[in-house]
Motif scaffolding. Structure first.
Motif, mmCIF file in Angstrom:
data_model
loop_
_atom_site.group_PDB
_atom_site.id
_atom_site.type_symbol
_atom_site.label_atom_id
_atom_site.label_comp_id
_atom_site.label_asym_id
_atom_site.label_seq_id
_atom_site.Cartn_x
_atom_site.Cartn_y
_atom_site.Cartn_z
ATOM 1 N N PRO A 198 0.813 -1.228 0.000
ATOM 2 C CA PRO A 198 0.000 0.000 0.000
ATOM 3 C C PRO A 198 0.846 1.277 0.000
ATOM 4 O O PRO A 198 0.432 2.293 -0.578
ATOM 5 N N VAL A 199 2.027 1.230 0.629
ATOM 6 C CA VAL A 199 2.922 2.393 0.601
ATOM 7 C C VAL A 199 3.357 2.674 -0.832
ATOM 8 O O VAL A 199 3.399 3.827 -1.279
ATOM 9 N N PHE A 200 3.690 1.614 -1.574
ATOM 10 C CA PHE A 200 4.086 1.781 -2.972
ATOM 11 C C PHE A 200 2.938 2.370 -3.795
ATOM 12 O O PHE A 200 3.156 3.235 -4.659
ATOM 13 N N THR A 201 1.728 1.910 -3.532
ATOM 14 C CA THR A 201 0.573 2.436 -4.264
ATOM 15 C C THR A 201 0.353 3.917 -3.957
ATOM 16 O O THR A 201 0.054 4.713 -4.858
ATOM 17 N N ALA A 202 0.520 4.287 -2.697
ATOM 18 C CA ALA A 202 0.373 5.703 -2.322
ATOM 19 C C ALA A 202 1.418 6.560 -3.037
ATOM 20 O O ALA A 202 1.111 7.673 -3.505
ATOM 21 N N ALA A 203 2.640 6.040 -3.156
ATOM 22 C CA ALA A 203 3.688 6.775 -3.878
ATOM 23 C C ALA A 203 3.299 6.966 -5.336
ATOM 24 O O ALA A 203 3.534 8.028 -5.927
ATOM 25 N N ALA A 204 2.694 5.938 -5.933
ATOM 26 C CA ALA A 204 2.265 6.037 -7.330
ATOM 27 C C ALA A 204 1.171 7.081 -7.510
ATOM 28 O O ALA A 204 1.156 7.827 -8.498
ATOM 29 N N VAL A 205 0.250 7.157 -6.569
ATOM 30 C CA VAL A 205 -0.837 8.143 -6.645
ATOM 31 C C VAL A 205 -0.265 9.559 -6.591
ATOM 32 O O VAL A 205 -0.668 10.446 -7.359
ATOM 33 N N ILE A 206 0.686 9.780 -5.691
ATOM 34 C CA ILE A 206 1.334 11.094 -5.617
ATOM 35 C C ILE A 206 2.027 11.404 -6.937
ATOM 36 O O ILE A 206 1.986 12.531 -7.442
ATOM 37 N N GLY A 207 2.670 10.386 -7.525
ATOM 38 C CA GLY A 207 3.333 10.564 -8.809
ATOM 39 C C GLY A 207 2.360 10.977 -9.899
ATOM 40 O O GLY A 207 2.669 11.857 -10.725
ATOM 41 N N ILE A 208 1.182 10.375 -9.909
ATOM 42 C CA ILE A 208 0.169 10.721 -10.916
ATOM 43 C C ILE A 208 -0.221 12.192 -10.813
ATOM 44 O O ILE A 208 -0.301 12.918 -11.812
ATOM 45 N N VAL A 209 -0.440 12.650 -9.592
ATOM 46 C CA VAL A 209 -0.826 14.050 -9.376
ATOM 47 C C VAL A 209 0.275 14.982 -9.871
ATOM 48 O O VAL A 209 0.009 15.981 -10.567
ATOM 49 N N LEU A 210 1.526 14.666 -9.547
ATOM 50 C CA LEU A 210 2.633 15.537 -9.937
ATOM 51 C C LEU A 210 2.835 15.554 -11.451
ATOM 52 O O LEU A 210 3.171 16.597 -12.025
ATOM 53 N N VAL A 211 2.637 14.424 -12.108
ATOM 54 C CA VAL A 211 2.780 14.393 -13.569
ATOM 55 C C VAL A 211 1.743 15.293 -14.226
ATOM 56 O O VAL A 211 2.040 16.028 -15.172
ATOM 57 N N PHE A 212 0.509 15.263 -13.717
ATOM 58 C CA PHE A 212 -0.528 16.148 -14.267
ATOM 59 C C PHE A 212 -0.180 17.616 -14.048
ATOM 60 O O PHE A 212 -0.442 18.471 -14.905
#
Length: 431
Positions: free
Chosen positions: A398-412
């Motif tokens: 779940p920590v890895f998934t949370a990191a990915a979600v933050i990454g998605i926001v920053l890419v946008f």
């Protein structure tokens, strides 16, 4: 005229593909210092030297931390001396560091030898290979970079297996295996990099993508339009560069956190050592497939959407590891995760090149790469700490998934910035 200039003029196809092959050879051999390769040596070195397994694997994290400081230097060297000098020196240093492990007798000597190799893995080869390919391609940059990712994935599969075969062939002597791996680095990558590498197509009268230049009747100059060309100082003033740097750190946090602990996690799930090792090979195959898929998408779809797709893929598959309870499921999840890793090898360098142009790309890569190295080090150590604290890897995913979600926001948020100066032609000075 030297051999590479002569070949560039005489090759019946675009010489940029020769550059891709030469750069790809460095991506292939850098896996001699990969975490999957050192994993093969953990058991025999532990048995022979009496060192703890965490001590041996810790060399990878130490090298990753050192790479954070080496990346800006590598970017400067690339900008100052060009990719041929940087990659030739890197291959020489990598081969020497790997083969010298044959003679280590103390942890400090091992950390120094392997640490140098790990720095080369994470910094100058990664920066130099992707940057030189971005210099030779604009329209087909995604496809060309995908081949680099494929070369890396082939190395992921080859070097761990080759290392184990060498250990077996030498009666369990892990020292000679390291020695032959180092020689292999030189044999495979030194000739193409030294004899064939050219920094930019303009150096030999060519144009990116093999385009035929249109001659200006007034001054016989040919100009191929491309995006704005940012200097490092200009790029550093944009939020986009730093957002992309953070995304790189987050995604490689996921990458290394899963990679280095995957075999141990599978063993904890009751899966045999043989199946766990085979799953790593399946992941390498998935990485090769993913490199080609994501790279081709980059030439057809918005880079923002492709990068978001990579982050979403990694975050989703990270959760799928919680479902692994048998060999078939382990193979499927490993293959899917490998597809996501293929995106990490291709998408970030192409996005930086598309956003900031070719002129100072090496220096810009050097400034952003410490975030990648830092993410790798944190992923390796962080997942281990979670396991040591909880007795399970379950909480890591779940920590890895949370990191990915933050990454998605920053890419946008990290949209291509507007340059204050007009775009220049492709034949403007770059490095």
């Amino acid at each position: 005229m030297d051999i590479k200039q002569s070949l560039a003029k005489r090759t019946p196809f675009f010489y940029g593909w020769v550059i891709v092959a030469a750069a790809g050879s460095t991506n292939f051999v850098r896996n001699s210092a990969a975490t999957l390769t050192i994993a093969v040596f953990v058991f025999p070195m532990n048995e022979d030297l009496g060192w703890s397994r965490s001590l041996i694997v810790g060399a990878a994290a130490a090298g990753g931390i050192a790479a954070m400081f080496a990346s800006p230097i590598a970017g400067w060297l690339l900008q100052r001396f060009g990719p041929r000098a940087l990659l030739t020196g890197s291959v020489l240093a990598l081969g020497l560091s790997i083969l010298s492990i044959r003679w280590v007798g103390a942890p400090a000597a091992f950390y120094l030898a392997y640490g140098v190799g790990r720095v080369i893995f994470a910094s100058p080869v990664q920066i130099g290979a992707a940057t030189v390919v971005a210099q030779w391609f604009i329209r087909r940059r995604g496809r060309a970079t995908a081949i680099l990712g494929l070369a890396h994935s082939l190395g992921m599969g080859f070097f761990p297996l080759f290392a184990q075969l060498l250990i077996n062939a030498n009666g369990g002597d892990w020292r000679m295996a390291w020695f032959w791996l180092g020689l292999t680095v030189w044999i495979v990558a030194l000739p193409p990099v030294f004899f064939l590498m050219i920094g930019r197509p303009e150096e030999v009268g060519l144009r990116p993508d093999g385009d035929i230049a249109e001659t200006d009747a007034a001054n016989s100059a040919s100009r191929i339009p491309e995006g704005p060309q940012w200097t490092l100082q200009e790029a550093m003033r944009t939020p986009a560069m730093w957002m992309l740097a953070v995304v790189g750190g987050l995604t490689f946090f996921i990458h290394t956190g899963v990679n280095i602990h995957q075999a141990a996690f599978l063993r904890d799930q009751g899966i045999s050592a043989t199946v766990a090792a085979s799953a790593l090979m399946v992941m390498a195959v998935g990485t090769g497939v993913g490199s080609l898929v994501w790279g081709n998408l980059l030439d057809r779809v918005s880079t923002t959407l492709v990068y978001v797709g990579v982050c979403a893929w990694l975050g989703t598959v990270a959760l799928l590891f919680l479902l692994v309870d048998s060999a078939p499921v382990a193979f499927v999840v490993a293959a899917l995760f490998g597809v996501g890793l293929g995106g990490l090898l291709v998408v970030p360098p192409v996005v930086l090149a598309n956003y900031f142009g070719r002129r100072s790309l090496g220096a810009i890569r050097g400034a952003t790469e410490p975030f990648v190295s830092g993410g790798q080090a944190i992923g390796a150590v962080g997942a281990g700490l979670i396991y040591d604290t909880t007795g399970s890897y379950t909480a890591t995913f779940p920590v890895f998934t949370a990191a990915a979600v933050i990454g998605i926001v920053l890419v946008f948020l990290a949209r291509a910035p507007a340059h204050p100066r007009p775009a220049v032609a492709a034949d403007a000075p770059t490095a």
